[in-house]
Design a protein around this motif. Structure first.
Motif, mmCIF file in Angstrom:
data_model
loop_
_atom_site.group_PDB
_atom_site.id
_atom_site.type_symbol
_atom_site.label_atom_id
_atom_site.label_comp_id
_atom_site.label_asym_id
_atom_site.label_seq_id
_atom_site.Cartn_x
_atom_site.Cartn_y
_atom_site.Cartn_z
ATOM 1 N N LEU A 77 0.781 -1.542 -0.578
ATOM 2 C CA LEU A 77 -0.274 0.278 0.236
ATOM 3 C C LEU A 77 0.905 1.488 0.496
ATOM 4 O O LEU A 77 1.499 1.669 0.950
ATOM 5 C CB LEU A 77 -0.979 0.077 1.256
ATOM 6 N N ASN A 78 1.089 2.269 -0.733
ATOM 7 C CA ASN A 78 1.507 3.201 -1.231
ATOM 8 C C ASN A 78 0.970 5.017 -1.562
ATOM 9 O O ASN A 78 -0.358 4.710 -1.850
ATOM 10 C CB ASN A 78 2.734 2.964 -2.383
ATOM 11 N N GLY A 111 -5.987 8.183 -2.015
ATOM 12 C CA GLY A 111 -4.628 8.873 -2.518
ATOM 13 C C GLY A 111 -4.159 7.785 -2.000
ATOM 14 O O GLY A 111 -2.897 8.270 -2.329
ATOM 15 N N LEU A 112 -4.747 6.397 -2.409
ATOM 16 C CA LEU A 112 -3.324 5.438 -1.787
ATOM 17 C C LEU A 112 -3.451 4.458 -3.580
ATOM 18 O O LEU A 112 -4.242 4.303 -3.343
ATOM 19 C CB LEU A 112 -3.807 4.933 -0.322
ATOM 20 N N LYS A 113 -2.600 3.378 -3.354
ATOM 21 C CA LYS A 113 -2.528 2.799 -4.198
ATOM 22 C C LYS A 113 -2.012 1.191 -3.684
ATOM 23 O O LYS A 113 -1.395 0.890 -3.040
ATOM 24 C CB LYS A 113 -1.879 3.201 -5.339
ATOM 25 N N LEU A 161 -3.164 13.180 0.028
ATOM 26 C CA LEU A 161 -4.166 12.359 0.034
ATOM 27 C C LEU A 161 -5.328 12.510 -0.573
ATOM 28 O O LEU A 161 -6.204 13.483 -0.521
ATOM 29 C CB LEU A 161 -4.549 12.001 1.743
ATOM 30 N N GLY A 162 -6.696 11.557 -0.942
ATOM 31 C CA GLY A 162 -7.896 11.507 -1.617
ATOM 32 C C GLY A 162 -9.011 12.341 -0.977
ATOM 33 O O GLY A 162 -8.490 12.774 0.604
ATOM 34 N N PRO A 163 -9.770 13.092 -1.273
ATOM 35 C CA PRO A 163 -10.836 14.122 -0.715
ATOM 36 C C PRO A 163 -11.412 12.801 0.107
ATOM 37 O O PRO A 163 -12.206 13.704 0.948
ATOM 38 C CB PRO A 163 -11.743 13.974 -2.114
ATOM 39 N N GLY A 191 4.435 4.687 5.145
ATOM 40 C CA GLY A 191 5.127 6.194 5.750
ATOM 41 C C GLY A 191 4.129 7.157 6.701
ATOM 42 O O GLY A 191 4.429 7.268 7.059
ATOM 43 N N LEU A 192 2.557 6.962 6.307
ATOM 44 C CA LEU A 192 0.964 7.820 7.269
ATOM 45 C C LEU A 192 1.577 7.360 8.828
ATOM 46 O O LEU A 192 2.047 5.658 8.641
ATOM 47 C CB LEU A 192 0.206 7.532 6.328
#
Length: 271
Positions: free
Chosen positions: A126-127, A247-249, A135-137, A210-211
């Motif tokens: 998970l990156n 906002g993750l992949k 990050l995404g909304p 890294g979050l």
């Protein structure tokens, strides 16, 4: 269906309390296509399994996730069982003791033989989806203090803020609510998020973002098939939804994991 799994421990094939066993146990194949199913866990005086494939009983007994169990024959996922095992309620065994007794039951009645190993298996990293770390909304830093809520014994079911996805319009706090169509939760750590995602995609998910801290999360996607593959309608797949909404992949990668290998398991006779 709510999914909130604790982090998996290293597989341990040994019985934590090898001399302890249930006083008696009844095991029957359940051929019904409907009705309740599940594992009771620790309840006074008995351990109950209802219309559940043996695979999930083994996962329960050894506190494993799917990817940590190698070599199961097909019937352990296709054949459901009813199991009722009893012990003295006065003995009040801890959860770990009940799991140890289930391990003993699996050995004695299903002939289960296992050994630990380390295997390189397909996984997902998970990156962050964006090089600038944005990050995404639908993923924001949370103001929820889970330690405080838990210490105060605050009900967590609807304490995670407003949700467009959760039944009743309120997401849970400090745990994830997930189905094959969506995931939502307030105050989630990345460890909780990866544990939930690996239940969705059927492979281990390793946090490489890294979050730190906790986040309020909400993401939806098309109904997944059994392999989390292609969309079945015009909605995005989970692999598209995560970058767009959080906002993750998920990046495919093979990684070494501690696993349990099944050497032998057999169908018992009904009793």
């Amino acid at each position: 269906m709510g999914i909130g799994r604790a982090p998996a421990q290293s597989p341990a094939p040994s019985n934590a309390n090898g001399d302890r066993a249930f006083d008696a146990a009844s095991i029957k194949v359940n051929k019904s296509d409907s009705g309740p199913s599940g594992i009771s866990g620790t309840i006074p005086g008995r351990f109950v399994v209802t219309r559940t494939p043996l695979k999930f009983v083994i996962l329960y007994a050894y506190q494993l996730l799917d990817h940590q169990l190698i070599g199961l024959p097909d019937w352990t996922g296709d054949t459901s069982f009813d199991i009722t095992a009893v012990y003295s309620a006065a003995s009040a065994p801890a959860d770990k003791d009940v799991r140890a007794m289930v391990q003993r039951l699996l050995k004695d009645r299903f002939g289960l033989v296992i050994h630990p190993d380390r295997r390189v298996i397909p996984a997902y990293d998970l990156n962050l989806a964006h090089s600038n770390g944005k990050l995404g909304p639908n993923m924001t830093v949370s103001s929820i203090d889970c330690q405080e809520l838990i210490a105060e014994k605050t009900p967590l079911n609807n304490a995670g803020g407003a949700s467009a996805l959760a039944p009743g319009g309120m997401r849970p706090a400090c745990r994830a609510l997930a189905t094959r169509r969506y995931l939502t939760g307030g105050g989630l750590t990345m460890q909780q998020l990866t544990s939930t995602l690996q239940s969705m995609v059927g492979r281990p998910v390793v946090d490489r973002t890294g979050l730190q801290g906790s986040y309020d999360v909400e993401a939806s996607w098309t109904l997944m098939d059994d392999t989390a593959n292609a969309p079945q309608n015009d909605s995005p797949s989970i692999f598209t939804a995560l970058p767009e909404q959080l906002g993750l992949k998920l990046d495919t990668r093979k990684e070494p994991f501690d696993v349990i290998v099944i050497d032998r398991v057999t169908l018992p006779t009904d009793n």
